[in-house]
Design a protein around this motif. Structure first.
Motif, PDB file in Angstrom:
ATOM      1  N   SER A 172      68.238  37.427  55.166  1.00 23.51           N
ATOM      2  CA  SER A 172      68.248  36.870  56.516  1.00 23.51           C
ATOM      3  C   SER A 172      68.571  37.948  57.552  1.00 23.51           C
ATOM      4  O   SER A 172      69.388  38.839  57.320  1.00 23.51           O
ATOM      5  CB  SER A 172      69.278  35.736  56.595  1.00 23.51           C
ATOM      6  N   ALA A 315      63.027  37.984  66.924  1.00 20.44           N
ATOM      7  CA  ALA A 315      62.655  36.666  66.421  1.00 20.44           C
ATOM      8  C   ALA A 315      63.880  35.807  66.141  1.00 20.44           C
ATOM      9  O   ALA A 315      63.810  34.568  66.216  1.00 20.44           O
ATOM     10  CB  ALA A 315      61.813  36.804  65.159  1.00 20.44           C
ATOM     11  N   ASN A 316      65.003  36.445  65.820  1.00 17.39           N
ATOM     12  CA  ASN A 316      66.239  35.696  65.574  1.00 17.39           C
ATOM     13  C   ASN A 316      67.119  35.589  66.803  1.00 17.39           C
ATOM     14  O   ASN A 316      68.011  34.739  66.839  1.00 17.39           O
ATOM     15  CB  ASN A 316      67.031  36.368  64.453  1.00 17.39           C
ATOM     16  N   PRO A 319      65.815  31.832  71.083  1.00 19.14           N
ATOM     17  CA  PRO A 319      65.872  30.472  70.536  1.00 19.14           C
ATOM     18  C   PRO A 319      64.482  29.927  70.213  1.00 19.14           C
ATOM     19  O   PRO A 319      63.475  30.351  70.786  1.00 19.14           O
ATOM     20  CB  PRO A 319      66.542  29.664  71.662  1.00 19.14           C
ATOM     21  N   ARG A 320      64.448  28.994  69.278  1.00 17.05           N
ATOM     22  CA  ARG A 320      63.168  28.404  68.886  1.00 17.05           C
ATOM     23  C   ARG A 320      62.550  27.583  70.000  1.00 17.05           C
ATOM     24  O   ARG A 320      61.328  27.525  70.150  1.00 17.05           O
ATOM     25  CB  ARG A 320      63.385  27.524  67.652  1.00 17.05           C
ATOM     26  N   ILE A 321      63.411  26.956  70.788  1.00 20.85           N
ATOM     27  CA  ILE A 321      62.938  26.125  71.896  1.00 20.85           C
ATOM     28  C   ILE A 321      63.185  26.876  73.193  1.00 20.85           C
ATOM     29  O   ILE A 321      64.332  27.184  73.539  1.00 20.85           O
ATOM     30  CB  ILE A 321      63.657  24.756  71.906  1.00 20.85           C
ATOM     31  N   THR A 322      62.147  27.201  73.907  1.00 24.85           N
ATOM     32  CA  THR A 322      62.243  27.920  75.179  1.00 24.85           C
ATOM     33  C   THR A 322      61.609  27.087  76.286  1.00 24.85           C
ATOM     34  O   THR A 322      61.180  25.951  76.071  1.00 24.85           O
ATOM     35  CB  THR A 322      61.545  29.292  75.074  1.00 24.85           C
ATOM     36  N   LYS A 328      54.838  32.361  76.182  1.00 29.85           N
ATOM     37  CA  LYS A 328      54.983  31.925  74.807  1.00 29.85           C
ATOM     38  C   LYS A 328      55.956  32.844  74.054  1.00 29.85           C
ATOM     39  O   LYS A 328      55.964  34.061  74.249  1.00 29.85           O
ATOM     40  CB  LYS A 328      53.627  31.912  74.100  1.00 29.85           C
ATOM     41  N   ARG A 329      56.720  32.230  73.197  1.00 32.11           N
ATOM     42  CA  ARG A 329      57.730  32.975  72.458  1.00 32.11           C
ATOM     43  C   ARG A 329      57.094  34.008  71.541  1.00 32.11           C
ATOM     44  O   ARG A 329      57.577  35.145  71.448  1.00 32.11           O
ATOM     45  CB  ARG A 329      58.590  31.992  71.658  1.00 32.11           C
ATOM     46  N   GLN A 330      56.022  33.659  70.851  1.00 31.63           N
ATOM     47  CA  GLN A 330      55.399  34.574  69.906  1.00 31.63           C
ATOM     48  C   GLN A 330      54.849  35.820  70.609  1.00 31.63           C
ATOM     49  O   GLN A 330      54.996  36.939  70.117  1.00 31.63           O
ATOM     50  CB  GLN A 330      54.277  33.868  69.141  1.00 31.63           C
TER      51      GLN A 330
END
Length: 354
Positions: A172, A315-316, A319-322, A328-330
């Motif tokens: 991780s 990537a860590n 946050p997953r939700i922006t 875009k996060r990616q």
């Protein structure tokens, strides 16, 4: 009558000497801290001695009445050395000096735990004694920077391997959480306890090493100039600041909260790759004469490794939700990783490699 007068004069002289001179003896008996009071009282005893020798009968009484003033002077002079020694204790702690001497004597200087404890104790003492408060903002800066320098030798070795060989680590990449405060702010483990924690030690040391290697490269080519050191440092820091500002704007548009010092840590790991590049170029250039080729061949590896490292870290961190209206996060993660290729290229110093 003559012998009687001489005897009375001698008695008066002796009484004046012992009564007036008691302050002098007391001054010398007061220890090294009261040396100033002892000297002053001795002068008073000499005056009493000479005045008694002139046959004045009232002088012993005057010396007796002036004795409280001499004691007050002695007390005042005894306070000043103690106050000075108290001020010096803030600068020099004998306990810390004895601990360092014992560590040297017992051969424990190589023990990282002992050195870390000593450094932590000295840092706390520096902050608690108030000397850090003399400079505006120094205390706050030191408290904020302290977690980023809480490293040891084991962490530095593991972190360097993680930066240069990120493909070999399948575990991780998330940071270890140690708790949260009442406001919900999450606190993370220090770098010496978490390999994924950012630090400023490796970027700082890598930058200094890279600047010195650039100066060595200029010197071996006969083109050394003292301005090389500030020029290379300014160029590296300037590009890093621009990079941090761009990443900060991206996080702001995504409504993601990341400390700015963390961004300086992550963008500073590329200096480690630049050090490897410069070492490879200088060594191969002197041995085989292919310094440029060796530098750029190593550059492909280090730039790719640092980019992949930033990819996994960002990537860590994000946050997953922006924000739904932001970028875009990616795409932002890929952009941050690709920026390492550009910055490593712009700050490279290959002009005088053989």
């Amino acid at each position: 009558l003559l012998p009687t007068a001489k005897a009375s004069t001698q008695i008066n002289i002796a009484m004046a000497f012992y009564e007036g001179g008691s302050g002098g003896y007391a001054g010398y008996g007061g220890g090294s801290n009261n040396a100033g009071g002892g000297y002053n009282n001795n002068f008073g005893s000499n005056d009493n001695f000479f005045s008694g020798g002139m046959g004045q009968q009232q002088q012993p009484q005057q010396s007796t009445t002036s004795q409280p003033q001499q004691q007050q002077q002695q007390q005042q002079t005894s306070v000043n050395p103690n106050a000075m020694s108290g001020g010096m204790n803030n600068l020099f702690n004998p306990a810390m000096a004895m601990a360092a001497a014992n560590a040297v004597a017992t051969g424990k200087m190589g023990d990282n735990t002992v050195m870390m404890n000593m450094a932590e104790s000295m840092g706390k003492q520096f902050l608690e004694t108030g000397w850090a408060k003399a400079v505006p903002g120094l205390e706050r800066s030191m408290v904020g920077l302290r977690p980023y320098f809480a490293v040891d030798n084991k962490y530095v070795k593991r972190k360097m391997l993680r930066v240069l060989f990120p493909f070999a680590f399948r575990n991780s990449w998330a940071r270890q959480e140690v708790g949260a405060d009442a406001d919900g702010k999450i606190s993370y483990a220090l770098p010496q306890h978490d390999d994924n924690a950012p630090d400023l030690y490796i970027p700082t040391m890598s930058l200094l090493t890279y600047v010195l290697l650039c100066a060595l490269c200029y010197g071996t080519a006969g083109k050394f100039d003292p301005d090389v050191l500030p020029d290379v440092t300014t160029k590296c820091l300037g590009f890093q600041v621009l990079e941090v500002i761009a990443i900060r704007i991206g996080f702001y548009l995504m409504e993601a909260q990341v400390p700015i010092l963390d961004l300086f840590c992550y963008t500073g790991y590329k200096y480690l790759g630049l050090v490897i590049n410069m070492c490879s170029g200088i060594t191969v250039g002197h041995l085989l004469g292919y310094g440029h080729r060796a530098y750029y061949f190593t550059y492909l590896w280090t730039a790719t490794a640092v980019s992949y490292f930033i990819l996994k870290v960002m990537a860590n961190c994000i946050p997953r939700i922006t924000s739904a209206v932001g970028p875009k996060r990616q795409f932002m993660v890929l952009g941050f990783a690709a920026s390492q290729f550009a910055t490593c290229w712009f700050v490279s110093q290959t002009k005088f490699l053989e």
